[in-house]
Design a protein around this motif. Structure first.
Motif, PDB file in Angstrom:
ATOM      1  N   TYR A 139       0.831  -1.203   0.000  1.00  0.00           N
ATOM      2  CA  TYR A 139       0.000   0.000   0.000  1.00  0.00           C
ATOM      3  C   TYR A 139       0.871   1.261   0.000  1.00  0.00           C
ATOM      4  N   VAL A 194      -7.040  -0.393   6.123  1.00  0.00           N
ATOM      5  CA  VAL A 194      -6.428   0.936   6.262  1.00  0.00           C
ATOM      6  C   VAL A 194      -7.232   1.735   7.283  1.00  0.00           C
ATOM      7  N   TYR A 246       0.431   6.420   7.638  1.00  0.00           N
ATOM      8  CA  TYR A 246      -0.608   5.416   7.441  1.00  0.00           C
ATOM      9  C   TYR A 246      -0.698   4.535   8.686  1.00  0.00           C
ATOM     10  N   ASN A 296      -5.006   7.356   6.469  1.00  0.00           N
ATOM     11  CA  ASN A 296      -4.254   7.740   5.269  1.00  0.00           C
ATOM     12  C   ASN A 296      -4.080   9.244   5.330  1.00  0.00           C
ATOM     13  N   GLN A 297      -2.901   9.681   5.744  1.00  0.00           N
ATOM     14  CA  GLN A 297      -2.655  11.103   5.972  1.00  0.00           C
ATOM     15  C   GLN A 297      -1.421  11.556   5.182  1.00  0.00           C
ATOM     16  N   PRO A 298      -1.589  11.930   3.918  1.00  0.00           N
ATOM     17  CA  PRO A 298      -0.450  12.399   3.124  1.00  0.00           C
ATOM     18  C   PRO A 298       0.050  13.758   3.606  1.00  0.00           C
ATOM     19  N   ASP A 308       4.331  10.943   4.618  1.00  0.00           N
ATOM     20  CA  ASP A 308       2.949  10.483   4.538  1.00  0.00           C
ATOM     21  C   ASP A 308       2.761   9.423   5.619  1.00  0.00           C
ATOM     22  N   GLN A 367       0.735   4.205  -2.723  1.00  0.00           N
ATOM     23  CA  GLN A 367       0.251   5.523  -2.357  1.00  0.00           C
ATOM     24  C   GLN A 367       1.355   6.579  -2.316  1.00  0.00           C
ATOM     25  N   SER A 368       2.576   6.165  -1.988  1.00  0.00           N
ATOM     26  CA  SER A 368       3.702   7.110  -1.893  1.00  0.00           C
ATOM     27  C   SER A 368       4.864   6.605  -2.752  1.00  0.00           C
TER      28      SER A 368
END
Length: 375
Positions: free
Chosen positions: A254, A303, A294, A306-308, A292, A258-259
């Motif tokens: 993940y 999940v 998670y 989820n904090q970018p 980021d 995502q990153s």
């Protein structure tokens, strides 16, 4: 007693009380600033050759690490970058190790005992004076708070009273007597380093006291608290469904999705059913600001957070920046050089201050009593 004399007395006695601790904390901090650079030069197992294939999953690397240290538990796994080895944190009671592995091949490169590692010892000296953490933390924090007060009071004492004095406040008179040179070194270097020394000292206190960091971040946000952004999700322990593969591997996949630009990944802890798997993707290896964050359910891999970085408030970003501010990392290698120099100057201030005080009292002649009249 005038205001200036009262400030002078406060500055003197606080300095005498905290000087030795400030000296130790500043010197150890100066050494620790370059820990990664020195480690890279002296620890060849930290670097690997980049290969044109995916890195191995964390469960595979953890299995290799625990096989090398039977009886130990793997918790945190850190992918340090494409040209760096992956580190698996191993623990058993009070024993703690890092297992360094090639992330492409799984080859075990080094098992390092953290309790005998030089920079781990320097870090504990910096944070706790090598005392039990519960005691050492308070001793260091009180000394740092005292140092902050001394920086402010020192600026008050430095402030020139007239135009003639102003010319003498910005440079050291090297041709003067040793006593005068010491006085100038204390005042002039203290003035030039004071602003950055305050940043380093306050950022260190923010590491120790979350409420202080939260208060500063809230102020930056214009009064909006960052508490909701810092809130940790709770894992529903009633959920029992498990994914087809280990949760750490689900989290790793993940994070990569995502990153994709992140150079450094931190995954853990594992094996704690009531705590989420805590994961962070850092934009640059060995830098901790741009990240980021998670969280994953420890059993299902769901999940939970989820904090970018882009979604965070300015206050939260400042909070994330705090460690890099403290060490100078925020400005790269040049920033570390600045932090190193400021730390050395901070270490010199108790020494020069003591020498100035001692010089004033050493040559003070005692009062002579009048001779008694004789018959």
């Amino acid at each position: 007693m005038t205001f200036r004399k009262a400030i002078g007395k406060l500055h003197l006695w606080l300095g005498l009380a905290s000087g030795l601790i400030v000296l130790i904390v500043s010197l150890s901090g100066a050494v620790f600033v370059f820990q990664d650079d020195i480690r890279d030069l002296t620890q060849p197992w930290r670097k690997v050759e980049v290969q044109a294939r995916p890195m191995l999953l964390p469960s595979v690397l953890q299995a290799t690490a625990t096989k090398a240290q039977p009886g130990f538990t793997a918790s945190w796994t850190t992918y340090n970058g494409p040209d760096r080895s992956t580190a698996v944190y191993l623990s058993k009671g009070e024993e703690v190790y890092y297992a360094f592995l090639n992330p492409y091949t799984g080859q075990l490169l080094k098992v390092q005992n953290l309790k005998t590692d030089f920079f781990t010892i320097v870090q504990y000296l910096h944070m706790y004076l090598l005392l039990p953490p519960a005691i050492g933390k308070w001793v260091v924090d009180i000394a740092v708070i005292t140092f902050v007060i001394m920086l402010v009071s020192g600026l008050v004492l430095w402030w020139p009273r007239n135009k003639a004095a102003r010319k003498q406040r910005f440079s050291v008179k090297w041709e003067a007597s040793p006593k005068r040179r010491t006085y100038d070194l204390h005042n002039v270097l203290g003035f030039y380093a004071s602003a950055l020394a305050l940043v380093i000292a306050l950022s260190g206190l923010c590491i120790s006291y979350e409420w202080l960091m939260n208060g500063i971040s809230t102020a930056v946000n214009g009064g909006r608290s960052i508490a909701p952004e810092n809130a940790e999700p709770k894992a529903d322990t009633l959920l029992t469904a498990r994914p087809a593969r280990p949760v750490v591997d689900v989290a790793y996949a993940y994070l990569r999705q995502q990153s994709p630009q992140a150079e450094m990944l931190l995954i853990g802890p594992v094996g704690k059913a009531a705590e989420p798997v805590w994961c962070t993707a850092y934009g640059q290896a060995l830098h901790y600001y741009h990240r980021d964050e998670y969280r994953f359910h420890p059993r299902t891999g769901q999940v939970l957070l989820n904090q970018p970085h882009a979604s965070k408030s300015p206050g939260k970003k400042l909070s994330d920046m705090n460690y890099d501010l403290h060490t100078g990392l925020i400005l790269g290698f040049g920033g570390k050089v600045i932090a190193f120099m400021v730390s050395l100057i901070s270490a010199s201030l108790p020494v020069t201050g003591f020498l100035v005080w001692r010089g004033r009292h050493k040559h003070r002649k005692p009062h002579q009593r009048p001779a008694l009249a004789t018959a």
